[in-house]
Design a protein around this motif. Structure first.
Motif, PDB file in Angstrom:
ATOM      1  N   THR A 194       0.805  -1.228   0.000  1.00 23.50           N
ATOM      2  CA  THR A 194       0.000   0.000   0.000  1.00 23.50           C
ATOM      3  C   THR A 194       0.838   1.279   0.000  1.00 23.50           C
ATOM      4  N   HIS A 195       2.154   1.178   0.228  1.00 25.56           N
ATOM      5  CA  HIS A 195       3.021   2.349   0.307  1.00 25.56           C
ATOM      6  C   HIS A 195       4.265   2.155  -0.560  1.00 25.56           C
ATOM      7  N   THR A 196       4.823   3.265  -0.988  1.00 23.00           N
ATOM      8  CA  THR A 196       6.155   3.241  -1.593  1.00 23.00           C
ATOM      9  C   THR A 196       7.146   3.453  -0.467  1.00 23.00           C
ATOM     10  N   ILE A 197       7.878   2.420  -0.133  1.00 21.21           N
ATOM     11  CA  ILE A 197       8.700   2.415   1.072  1.00 21.21           C
ATOM     12  C   ILE A 197      10.023   3.142   0.846  1.00 21.21           C
ATOM     13  N   GLY A 198      10.396   3.948   1.840  1.00 20.07           N
ATOM     14  CA  GLY A 198      11.689   4.632   1.837  1.00 20.07           C
ATOM     15  C   GLY A 198      12.299   4.573   3.225  1.00 20.07           C
ATOM     16  N   PRO A 199      13.497   5.130   3.407  1.00 23.24           N
ATOM     17  CA  PRO A 199      14.135   5.107   4.730  1.00 23.24           C
ATOM     18  C   PRO A 199      13.271   5.713   5.823  1.00 23.24           C
ATOM     19  N   GLN A 200      12.462   6.729   5.470  1.00 23.28           N
ATOM     20  CA  GLN A 200      11.651   7.411   6.483  1.00 23.28           C
ATOM     21  C   GLN A 200      10.655   6.476   7.148  1.00 23.28           C
ATOM     22  N   HIS A 201      10.139   5.481   6.421  1.00 18.96           N
ATOM     23  CA  HIS A 201       9.179   4.548   7.010  1.00 18.96           C
ATOM     24  C   HIS A 201       9.861   3.621   8.020  1.00 18.96           C
ATOM     25  N   VAL A 202      11.059   3.197   7.693  1.00 20.05           N
ATOM     26  CA  VAL A 202      11.814   2.334   8.603  1.00 20.05           C
ATOM     27  C   VAL A 202      12.206   3.106   9.854  1.00 20.05           C
ATOM     28  N   ILE A 203      12.674   4.331   9.662  1.00 18.99           N
ATOM     29  CA  ILE A 203      13.080   5.169  10.795  1.00 18.99           C
ATOM     30  C   ILE A 203      11.876   5.478  11.684  1.00 18.99           C
ATOM     31  N   ALA A 204      10.717   5.730  11.078  1.00 20.23           N
ATOM     32  CA  ALA A 204       9.509   6.011  11.865  1.00 20.23           C
ATOM     33  C   ALA A 204       9.189   4.852  12.792  1.00 20.23           C
ATOM     34  N   SER A 205       9.357   3.635  12.312  1.00 28.17           N
ATOM     35  CA  SER A 205       9.037   2.463  13.127  1.00 28.17           C
ATOM     36  C   SER A 205       9.929   2.358  14.348  1.00 28.17           C
ATOM     37  N   GLY A 206      11.131   2.964  14.281  1.00 20.36           N
ATOM     38  CA  GLY A 206      12.073   2.880  15.395  1.00 20.36           C
ATOM     39  C   GLY A 206      12.272   4.170  16.154  1.00 20.36           C
ATOM     40  N   SER A 207      11.365   5.124  16.004  1.00 14.30           N
ATOM     41  CA  SER A 207      11.541   6.438  16.626  1.00 14.30           C
ATOM     42  C   SER A 207      10.974   6.443  18.045  1.00 14.30           C
ATOM     43  N   LEU A 208      11.683   5.785  18.955  1.00 15.04           N
ATOM     44  CA  LEU A 208      11.194   5.646  20.329  1.00 15.04           C
ATOM     45  C   LEU A 208      11.521   6.901  21.144  1.00 15.04           C
ATOM     46  N   PRO A 209      10.495   7.612  21.629  1.00 15.55           N
ATOM     47  CA  PRO A 209      10.753   8.804  22.440  1.00 15.55           C
ATOM     48  C   PRO A 209      11.111   8.412  23.874  1.00 15.55           C
ATOM     49  N   PRO A 210      11.784   9.290  24.611  1.00 14.37           N
ATOM     50  CA  PRO A 210      12.300  10.599  24.196  1.00 14.37           C
ATOM     51  C   PRO A 210      13.695  10.528  23.595  1.00 14.37           C
ATOM     52  N   GLU A 216       8.855  12.275  10.380  1.00 14.82           N
ATOM     53  CA  GLU A 216       7.799  12.820   9.526  1.00 14.82           C
ATOM     54  C   GLU A 216       7.657  11.976   8.261  1.00 14.82           C
ATOM     55  N   VAL A 217       6.430  11.541   8.005  1.00 16.46           N
ATOM     56  CA  VAL A 217       6.112  10.782   6.790  1.00 16.46           C
ATOM     57  C   VAL A 217       4.837  11.374   6.205  1.00 16.46           C
ATOM     58  N   ASP A 218       4.929  11.942   5.007  1.00 12.94           N
ATOM     59  CA  ASP A 218       3.772  12.514   4.314  1.00 12.94           C
ATOM     60  C   ASP A 218       3.012  13.506   5.194  1.00 12.94           C
ATOM     61  N   GLY A 219       3.762  14.348   5.907  1.00  9.19           N
ATOM     62  CA  GLY A 219       3.145  15.406   6.702  1.00  9.19           C
ATOM     63  C   GLY A 219       2.649  14.992   8.066  1.00  9.19           C
ATOM     64  N   GLU A 220       2.743  13.729   8.415  1.00 10.33           N
ATOM     65  CA  GLU A 220       2.359  13.245   9.734  1.00 10.33           C
ATOM     66  C   GLU A 220       3.614  12.801  10.493  1.00 10.33           C
ATOM     67  N   PHE A 221       3.522  12.850  11.826  1.00 14.87           N
ATOM     68  CA  PHE A 221       4.672  12.468  12.643  1.00 14.87           C
ATOM     69  C   PHE A 221       4.381  11.144  13.351  1.00 14.87           C
ATOM     70  N   TYR A 222       5.420  10.307  13.396  1.00 17.94           N
ATOM     71  CA  TYR A 222       5.267   8.959  13.924  1.00 17.94           C
ATOM     72  C   TYR A 222       6.344   8.629  14.943  1.00 17.94           C
ATOM     73  N   TRP A 223       5.925   7.882  15.962  1.00 14.10           N
ATOM     74  CA  TRP A 223       6.834   7.302  16.944  1.00 14.10           C
ATOM     75  C   TRP A 223       6.957   5.797  16.699  1.00 14.10           C
ATOM     76  N   ASP A 224       7.839   5.216  17.457  1.00  8.49           N
ATOM     77  CA  ASP A 224       8.094   3.781  17.428  1.00  8.49           C
ATOM     78  C   ASP A 224       6.788   2.979  17.533  1.00  8.49           C
ATOM     79  N   GLY A 225       6.653   1.934  16.695  1.00  5.12           N
ATOM     80  CA  GLY A 225       5.467   1.093  16.781  1.00  5.12           C
ATOM     81  C   GLY A 225       5.305   0.423  18.123  1.00  5.12           C
ATOM     82  N   GLY A 226       6.420   0.208  18.846  1.00  8.11           N
ATOM     83  CA  GLY A 226       6.372  -0.436  20.146  1.00  8.11           C
ATOM     84  C   GLY A 226       5.645   0.368  21.200  1.00  8.11           C
ATOM     85  N   VAL A 227       5.370   1.648  20.932  1.00  7.99           N
ATOM     86  CA  VAL A 227       4.578   2.450  21.866  1.00  7.99           C
ATOM     87  C   VAL A 227       3.181   1.845  22.011  1.00  7.99           C
TER      88      VAL A 227
END
Length: 396
Positions: A194-210, A216-227
């Motif tokens: 469903t998506h054209t995958i790039g580095p930003q999608h992989v990085i979004a999945s691992g963006s664990l705060p803080p 940022e992916v397509d104007g939206e901000f994402y944190w780690d999926g583990g949240v």
């Protein structure tokens, strides 16, 4: 076997085997930071057994490992995994933290591991992340992409060097990584269906705060999926169209464990429970649901044609399923000396230990023939856990 720095790589190739009788082989990789080299060892064992996945799905560090697998041809995947893990576990101080140490006790190893973790906190991990100066607590409110203690810009360059994203988007292998939308709190999978995958999608999945900033992916901000959920198992099991599936679920945190003996172990145990995502409980629920789906399929098959055409029967038909599923659950078993910092202790020696453990655990799992055989149980689901079903009998 996995090789160590300065040694030649030696692989013990398994006897070539035909593809197991499943329509789909899925590799599912949980998040867990520095523990992720365990998954690389698991993949090496699968590769040597000629068990190449058709679908790889991951969260956080599992997303990075997934990209390294899906974004390279089979013959170079282990090499790319090795390059990534050796790159990010170079000492940030230029001197290997544990080289030459001969540990006589867990206490000594725990002390040196803590030094390694402290070095990561202070200096980051080479070509992965680096400290942000000044720290975010001293900067005014602004872009959420800057609100973190570390900068992951080096990771983007490393992914672009080691991963062929055109290969991922060519859909030779299905690829999915999970992330959490910061504004809505909703979980999303970036999937090459469903998506054209790039580095930003992989990085979004691992963006664990803080520690790491929202990506940022397509104007939206994402944190780690583990949240929200640290395990991609349900995404694959619920996918349509359904298919006979051999799923290798590789977890880095164990829901089961010993009672803590001190405050360090309290923190460690809490993290294990929080990030384990209760994979065993999810598998048990899936088994119950699959029993209902198979029963529904059987009833519909025996139903007179005039009843099968009713709206109620058509609704049931959407859930009916006679497919079979093998879920091979492999969990990293941390040593007590690793402590609560085990997910950010990026020393080379510890990385090699994790890799070796993953290789060994999967090799032992594949010694059990039932792992690769179609299940014959009424619910059509077979689950295997090396810790519970694969224990070696003591020698007499």
């Amino acid at each position: 076997m996995p090789h160590h720095e300065g040694e030649s790589a030696i692989s013990i190739q398994s006897v070539p085997r035909p593809r197991p009788p499943f329509e789909r082989i899925a590799l599912l990789l949980q998040g867990g930071g520095a523990l992720g080299s365990y998954q690389a060892g698991v993949y090496q064992a699968l590769s040597e057994a000629n068990l190449h996945p058709d679908w790889v799905a991951g969260i956080s560090i599992g997303a990075i490992n997934s990209a390294l697998i899906a974004g390279n041809p089979p013959e170079t995947r282990v090499e790319k995994l090795r390059t990534f893990w050796e790159t990010i576990t170079r000492s940030p101080l230029g001197v290997p933290m544990m080289k030459g140490f001969d540990f006589s006790s867990d206490m000594e190893r725990q002390f040196v591991n803590q030094l390694g973790s402290f070095a990561t906190l202070m200096f980051g991990a080479p070509e992965f992340f680096k400290p942000r100066f000044p720290p975010p607590i001293f900067t005014p409110a602004g872009n959420p992409g800057n609100l973190a203690y570390y900068d992951v810009a080096p990771l983007k360059a490393l992914l672009e060097r080691l991963v062929d994203f055109d290969r991922i988007n060519a859909k030779e292998m299905r690829f999915s990584v999970g992330a959490t939308n910061v504004k809505t709190g909703n979980f999303i999978y970036f999937d090459n269906d469903t998506h054209t995958i790039g580095p930003q999608h992989v990085i979004a999945s691992g963006s664990l705060p803080p520690g790491f900033p929202a990506a940022e992916v397509d104007g939206e901000f994402y944190w780690d999926g583990g949240v929200v959920s640290n395990t991609p198992l349900q995404w694959v099991l619920d996918a349509y169209p359904r298919a006979d599936t051999l799923a290798f679920q590789i977890d880095l945190w164990s829901a089961r464990g010993d009672l803590p003996r001190d405050m360090i172990e309290v923190d460690t145990r809490m993290k294990d429970i929080r990030y384990s995502s209760r994979t065993r409980a999810g598998t048990d629920q899936f088994r119950q649901m699959q029993a209902l789906r198979r029963a529904t399929a059987k009833i519909l098959a025996d139903m007179p044609p005039e009843l099968r055409q009713t709206p109620e029967a058509e609704l049931l038909a959407q859930q009916a399923d006679s497919k079979v599923y093998n879920i091979i659950h492999t969990i990293y078993r941390a040593r007590r000396y690793e402590g609560a910092s085990k997910d950010y202790e990026f020393s080379r020696r510890t990385m090699e230990e994790h890799w070796e453990s993953g290789y060994s655990d999967m090799t032992r799992s594949l010694e059990h023939p039932e792992v690769l055989q179609r299940p014959e149980s009424p619910d059509g689901v077979f689950t295997f856990d090396l810790a519970l079903q694969g224990r070696k009998e003591p020698q007499k």
